[in-house]
Scaffold this motif. Sequence first.
Motif, short mmCIF file in Angstrom:
data_model
loop_
_atom_site.label_atom_id
_atom_site.label_comp_id
_atom_site.label_asym_id
_atom_site.label_seq_id
_atom_site.Cartn_x
_atom_site.Cartn_y
_atom_site.Cartn_z
N GLY A 150 30.00 1.26 5.87
CA GLY A 150 30.80 2.35 6.39
C GLY A 150 29.97 3.33 7.19
N PRO A 151 30.59 4.46 7.56
CA PRO A 151 29.90 5.44 8.43
C PRO A 151 28.80 6.18 7.68
CG PRO A 151 32.01 6.30 7.71
CD PRO A 151 31.96 4.88 7.25
N PRO A 152 27.90 6.85 8.43
CA PRO A 152 26.87 7.68 7.78
C PRO A 152 27.50 8.68 6.83
CG PRO A 152 26.46 7.50 10.14
CD PRO A 152 27.82 6.90 9.90
N ASN A 153 26.79 8.95 5.74
CA ASN A 153 27.33 9.86 4.73
C ASN A 153 26.19 10.61 4.05
OD1 ASN A 153 26.74 8.53 1.87
ND2 ASN A 153 27.22 6.88 3.32
N PRO A 154 26.47 11.76 3.47
CA PRO A 154 25.39 12.57 2.88
C PRO A 154 24.77 11.97 1.63
CG PRO A 154 27.53 13.57 2.45
CD PRO A 154 27.78 12.46 3.44
N GLY A 155 25.38 10.93 1.06
CA GLY A 155 24.82 10.33 -0.15
C GLY A 155 24.04 9.06 0.09
N SER A 156 23.63 8.80 1.34
CA SER A 156 23.00 7.52 1.68
C SER A 156 21.57 7.40 1.18
CB SER A 156 23.02 7.30 3.19
OG SER A 156 22.32 8.34 3.85
N GLY A 157 20.85 8.50 1.02
CA GLY A 157 19.44 8.47 0.65
C GLY A 157 19.24 8.10 -0.80
N PRO A 158 17.99 8.07 -1.27
CA PRO A 158 16.78 8.44 -0.52
C PRO A 158 16.31 7.32 0.40
CG PRO A 158 16.17 7.72 -2.71
CD PRO A 158 17.68 7.70 -2.67
N ALA A 159 15.39 7.67 1.31
CA ALA A 159 14.81 6.71 2.23
C ALA A 159 13.44 6.27 1.72
CB ALA A 159 14.67 7.32 3.63
N LEU A 160 13.20 4.96 1.72
CA LEU A 160 11.94 4.43 1.20
C LEU A 160 10.74 4.99 1.97
CD1 LEU A 160 12.70 0.64 0.62
CD2 LEU A 160 12.60 2.46 -1.08
N GLY A 161 9.65 5.20 1.26
CA GLY A 161 8.39 5.56 1.89
C GLY A 161 8.18 7.03 2.13
N ALA A 162 9.07 7.88 1.64
CA ALA A 162 8.90 9.34 1.73
C ALA A 162 9.53 9.94 0.48
CB ALA A 162 9.55 9.90 2.99
N PRO A 163 8.96 11.03 -0.05
CA PRO A 163 9.50 11.61 -1.28
C PRO A 163 11.00 11.87 -1.16
CG PRO A 163 7.45 12.69 -0.67
CD PRO A 163 7.83 11.81 0.48
N PRO A 164 11.77 11.59 -2.22
CA PRO A 164 11.30 11.21 -3.56
C PRO A 164 11.21 9.71 -3.80
CG PRO A 164 13.64 11.63 -3.64
CD PRO A 164 13.22 11.88 -2.21
N ALA A 165 11.43 8.89 -2.78
CA ALA A 165 11.45 7.44 -2.98
C ALA A 165 10.06 6.84 -2.81
CB ALA A 165 12.42 6.78 -2.00
N THR A 166 9.79 5.77 -3.54
CA THR A 166 8.56 5.02 -3.35
C THR A 166 8.63 4.24 -2.05
OG1 THR A 166 7.01 3.49 -4.40
CG2 THR A 166 9.34 2.93 -4.54
N GLY A 167 7.50 3.67 -1.63
CA GLY A 167 7.45 2.82 -0.46
C GLY A 167 7.08 1.41 -0.83
N MET A 168 6.94 0.56 0.17
CA MET A 168 6.78 -0.87 -0.05
C MET A 168 5.33 -1.35 -0.02
SD MET A 168 9.89 -2.00 -0.47
CE MET A 168 9.77 -3.77 -0.23
N LEU A 169 4.36 -0.50 0.33
CA LEU A 169 2.98 -0.96 0.51
C LEU A 169 2.25 -1.02 -0.83
CD1 LEU A 169 1.06 -2.05 2.57
CD2 LEU A 169 0.33 0.28 3.09
N VAL A 208 3.73 6.36 -2.04
CA VAL A 208 3.50 5.02 -1.50
C VAL A 208 4.21 4.93 -0.15
CG1 VAL A 208 3.76 2.55 -1.84
CG2 VAL A 208 3.36 4.04 -3.81
N PRO A 209 3.50 4.58 0.93
CA PRO A 209 4.13 4.56 2.26
C PRO A 209 4.88 3.27 2.57
CG PRO A 209 1.81 4.03 2.46
CD PRO A 209 2.05 4.32 1.01
N ARG A 250 7.91 -8.79 -5.72
CA ARG A 250 6.52 -9.00 -5.32
C ARG A 250 6.49 -8.97 -3.79
NH1 ARG A 250 2.17 -9.84 -7.77
NH2 ARG A 250 3.21 -10.39 -9.74
N VAL A 251 5.88 -7.93 -3.26
CA VAL A 251 5.89 -7.71 -1.82
C VAL A 251 4.93 -8.68 -1.14
CG1 VAL A 251 5.56 -6.01 0.01
CG2 VAL A 251 6.45 -5.27 -2.22
#
Length: 337
Positions: free
Chosen positions: A98-117, A62-63, A34-35
């Motif tokens: 650990g260090p940045p890696n190509p499997g870190s995503g997705p990032a919230l708030g932009a496709p394909p991930a939902t956002g918190m608002l 959702v942004p 519950r945000v």
Amino acid sequence: MRQWLIRKGAQSLDDMALVNVPEPHPGPGEVAVRVRACSLNYRDQLIPLGHYFGGAVDRDTVPLSDGAGEIVAVGEGVTGLAVGDRVAGLFFQNWDDGPPNPGSGPALGAPPATGMLQDVVVLPAHGVVPIAASLSFEEAACLPCAGVTAWHALMEGPRPVGPGRSVLVLGTGGVSLLAAQIALAAGARVIATSSSDEKLERVRAMGVHETINYRTTPDWGVRAAELAGGGVDHVVEVGGAGTLAQSIQAVGFAGEIALIGVLTRSGDTSPHGLMIKGASLRGIFVGSAGMARRLNQFIDAHGITPVIDRRFAMEQAREAWEYQASAGLFGKVVITV
């Protein structure tokens, strides 16, 4: 429940809408949160305008990557988290440490991930982290992107900030002020820039040691180097192409520029000025769950409170976007859900 959407193909803030949708429930390995509060970053200005990576969103989205709340339900198989736990979402949902890696995503708030608002968000259990015990939901909502970015820039590199080190922060946005607070708590000497003398007075009141008005001192990189005794050890570079040349002037021998920003899109980006100094340029794109955990421990240990400029209600999201894009911004803009 309520949920803000950026409509598919959005090109302006007019393409955002507050809608009512059924409340989601967690599946195996997921938690429902519950945000209670969200905060905005510069990235959030780009997405509804169709200017983020890849252009306009290809689905209703959702942004906002940054939000905090309490767990209200857990899915099958979830361990280490329980109903009532205070948590924040992680910008990168699959980057544990650990260090940045190509499997870190997705990032919230932009496709394909939902956002918190939205009133309730369902996320993978590994996509949330407990918030700092000393912070409110509104304060904790300032950290998933801006706070972790600042921490990554200063404390996760080859030479973490500490006593005897110098730090230059550009402007008075969320990343810069959090970086200043972290650096001051770590015992470093901090220099800050702004075009506003009033804002520079405010950062001095926070403990910043030296300030530069970059409008009245166009060669602010040279001045920062002088103030640091010959060169800055750590530059938190949030400006991008338009400020990088000055940051290279500011950085000292064997120093580091943490390259974060895209606030300016054109300018001299030649790295040759780093060569004679043996200085380095390190790319920073937020950070991991481990970094978020270490940041929260540091915040609790040092009593750091993120600077919240203005708070808006859920129904005032558009006004929050407009204020966050204004010249008056000092710190973070928060939406209370």
